[in-house]
Design an enzyme around this catalytic site. Structure first.
Site, PDB file in Angstrom:
ATOM      1  N   GLU A 266      -7.057 121.100  15.277  1.00  0.00           N
ATOM      2  CA  GLU A 266      -8.083 121.800  14.503  1.00  0.00           C
ATOM      3  C   GLU A 266      -8.737 122.873  15.365  1.00  0.00           C
ATOM      4  OE1 GLU A 266     -12.383 121.134  12.262  1.00  0.00           O
ATOM      5  OE2 GLU A 266     -11.108 119.397  12.673  1.00  0.00           O
ATOM      6  N   SER A 333      -7.308  83.015  28.527  1.00  0.00           N
ATOM      7  CA  SER A 333      -7.342  84.307  29.213  1.00  0.00           C
ATOM      8  C   SER A 333      -8.209  84.234  30.456  1.00  0.00           C
ATOM      9  CB  SER A 333      -7.876  85.394  28.272  1.00  0.00           C
ATOM     10  OG  SER A 333      -8.095  86.608  28.952  1.00  0.00           O
ATOM     11  N   LYS A 404     -10.323  98.303  11.389  1.00  0.00           N
ATOM     12  CA  LYS A 404      -9.679  99.505  10.837  1.00  0.00           C
ATOM     13  C   LYS A 404     -10.010  99.736   9.370  1.00  0.00           C
ATOM     14  CE  LYS A 404      -6.016  98.883  14.215  1.00  0.00           C
ATOM     15  NZ  LYS A 404      -4.622  98.548  14.510  1.00  0.00           N
ATOM     16  N   ASP A 481      -6.376 103.175  20.240  1.00  0.00           N
ATOM     17  CA  ASP A 481      -5.805 102.867  18.937  1.00  0.00           C
ATOM     18  C   ASP A 481      -6.401 103.824  17.906  1.00  0.00           C
ATOM     19  OD1 ASP A 481      -4.998 101.809  16.485  1.00  0.00           O
ATOM     20  OD2 ASP A 481      -5.082  99.747  17.214  1.00  0.00           O
ATOM     21  N   HIS A 583     -14.268 129.318  12.049  1.00  0.00           N
ATOM     22  CA  HIS A 583     -12.988 128.739  11.643  1.00  0.00           C
ATOM     23  C   HIS A 583     -11.980 129.819  11.268  1.00  0.00           C
ATOM     24  CE1 HIS A 583     -13.022 124.291  11.486  1.00  0.00           C
ATOM     25  NE2 HIS A 583     -14.321 124.461  11.599  1.00  0.00           N
TER      26      HIS A 583
END
Length: 589
Positions: A266, A333, A404, A481, A583
């Site tokens: 962008e 762990s 998510k 991610d 832009h």
């Protein structure tokens, strides 16, 4: 007639679509009979249009060639059409091993496809068979004569299969090797990708046969360290996607000056963020605070009745229940440590939300492993709560996490790093650098980021101008991610005019999910950008630092500071009516 119709619907006449076998090491007698058979097939088809005659002649010719070629080489000729039924959309459902090749589109007969010859025996090796091929270098698909002169450098890299690839290619077509397992069978990442691109280029029934362009695609695949990808970041790899990376800054955050790497397509985003950084640096820089730190995972348990679910809830909410969960979780762990577990009953189901610290890792895998172990240990304590004997674990993630996806629970309770960044900008800097007044900037923030967001129904996380823009650009550059931009860009931007006329601006981000080890952070380019920020995640001996989590928390503060710079600049552009001018100048060439 269906097979015949498939042939007649091809773009080129059949005599221009030359389906040929690779007769390596055959004598002149074999080739003579093969050519005679081809002429016979053409004659039969042109006179009778009979599918049965075509199949009969094909079988007879195949038997003749196998007999003449001898016992050493068993030839399999793959026909270039398939008459088997397909689904309602005309697409074969098998992806891992295409059962037949389809005809790519070529500009001239010289680029017609060559049908592969494979060996059915399982006991041969690729290298042994390749040494028996008479022709030193045979491409699966012929290329244009001027390809080397006219193609771009990255297109010249994407050459189709070589002669030594043919045996392995045949085994894939026979569905003895799945397409995703090429790396394991070749021990060569580049060779595996070359074969995979060639096969996928020949996959039939893709939209408008678009897959045929993959073999000469501009998508690069050479000069890349796939050892860092295999088994970690991606499967069925066909290359990598270059994305421009630019620098914004320096940006002073908590007294430290950073160059901010942003990967984006962008135009104007980096320039705008750079302007915001310049304005923020004129004051005392950005001050940040980590307010909370804990990754979450929320499984769901089911029971025969509401009373069973309520009984288990009371037990797990007790001190003893919490200790049992923590002991089992922490044992999985060296770094993950369970912070808390909250529960909620819905009918006869029990939803648990585990929250744990995960060091410098983002921590999803740590949470998944720890939660699974904690749930598996619960039936061992049924003497303390008999209802545990009737427990059934339905899913590791119930969306109460929430991962998510936008959610109020992440906005209210946080997930990952909860961070706030604040700065005070002198009124003179607002005027000279951002070309607006403090009063107008504050008013625009109220109308857009607060009232406008409320009118749009943004009940959680949407009270900002463009937080997701900066989060996505940072995540891409730093190996995070990318899908977790959804919750990581939850943000509220506040602006306030102080008594002395200066501007106080802040961003509050309760669910920033970042890590400096694991996943995409191990890729060379992404790790180098983490290194640019002083966040390599490695000690002097080269080993990953995971336990203290200091680097991951610092990365969260950099994310918040960068978002703050972007918010200040974009809001100023909206006030000054310069947004479209910028832009059109930087994003339309």
């Amino acid at each position: 007639m269906r097979a015949w119709n498939n042939i007649m619907t091809l773009d080129e006449p059949m005599w221009e679509w030359r389906a040929r076998a690779l007769f390596q090491g055959t004598d002149s007698r074999t080739l003579f009979f093969a050519l005679a058979l081809q002429l016979l097939l053409y004659g039969v088809l042109s006179i009778t249009h009979s599918t049965s005659m075509f199949i009969a002649c094909s079988l007879i010719g195949t038997v003749m060639m196998i007999h003449l070629k001898g016992d050493n080489d068993e030839v399999i000729i793959r026909e270039h059409f398939d008459s088997r039924p397909s689904d309602d959309n005309g697409v074969e459902t098998s992806f891992s091993a295409p059962s037949s090749l389809t005809k790519p589109r070529y500009d001239s007969p010289q680029q017609s496809p060559i049908i592969t010859v494979s060996q059915p025996n399982d006991d041969y090796t690729d290298s042994a068979y390749a040494s028996r091929i008479a022709t030193p270098s045979i491409d699966l698909y012929q290329q244009k004569a001027d390809f080397a002169d006219s193609a771009l450098p990255h297109q010249r890299q994407t050459r189709p299969c070589k002669s030594e690839d043919l045996p392995l290619l045949g085994r894939i077509l026979d569905q003895r090797i799945p397409l995703h397992a090429l790396e394991r069978h070749t021990n060569d990442f580049y060779r595996a990708i070359r074969i995979r691109r060639t096969l996928l280029s020949s996959t039939k029934n893709t939209f408008k046969d678009c897959s045929t362009s993959l073999i000469n695609s501009a998508l690069p695949f050479e000069n890349y360290n796939y050892a860092q990808v295999h088994g970690r970041c991606a499967e069925n790899v066909i290359g990598y996607m270059p994305i421009p990376v630019g620098i914004a800054g320096p940006l002073v955050i908590d007294g430290v000056s950073y160059l901010i790497p942003l990967a984006t397509t962008e135009g104007a985003l980096i320039a705008s963020t750079n302007r915001g950084a310049k304005a923020l640096n004129t004051g005392s820089g950005i001050h940040t605070e980590i307010l909370d730190d804990g990754m979450t995972r929320a499984p769901v348990l089911t029971f025969p009745s509401l009373s069973h679910a309520a009984s288990v809830k009371r037990f797990l909410d007790s001190r003893k229940g919490q200790e049992i969960l923590k002991e089992s979780f922490d044992a999985t762990s060296s770094y993950a440590r369970l912070v808390s577990t909250t529960s909620r009953v819905v009918g006869s189901s029990l939803y648990l939300r585990f929250k744990a610290s995960t060091g410098n890792a983002m921590g999803m895998n740590m949470l998944g492993k720890g939660v699974s172990a904690a749930l598996a240990s619960l039936p061992n304590h049924s003497h303390l709560c008999p209802a545990l004997d009737d427990m059934t674990s339905k899913t590791l993630s119930s969306n109460l996490c929430t991962d998510k996806k936008p959610s109020a629970i992440n906005w209210l309770l946080g997930r990952g790093k909860s961070v706030c960044a604040e700065a005070i900008l002198p009124a003179s800097s607002i005027s000279s650098i951002l070309k607006v007044t403090v009063k107008d900037l504050v008013a625009c923030n109220v109308r857009k980021n607060l009232v406008g967001s409320a009118l749009a129904g943004m009940s959680s996380g949407g009270y900002n101008a463009q937080a997701a823009n900066l989060v996505a650009a940072l995540f891409t550059a730093l190996g995070q991610d990318i899908a977790q931009v959804v919750e990581s860009s939850n943000c509220m931007t506040l602006m306030e005019e102080l008594d002395n006329g200066d501007l106080k601006v802040s961003v509050t981000m309760p669910s920033v999910l970042v890590g400096t080890v694991g996943g995409g952070t191990g890729l060379e380019a992404q790790r180098s950008m983490l290194g640019l920020l002083g966040l390599s995640g490695e000690a002097e001996d080269g080993k990953e630092i995971t336990e203290d989590g200091g680097d991951a928390r610092r990365l969260a503060t950099i994310v918040a500071g960068t978002v703050l710079a972007g918010e200040v600049s974009l809001m100023s552009a909206l006030v000054s009516q310069d947004l479209m001018t910028s832009h059109l100048a930087l994003n339309r060439k």
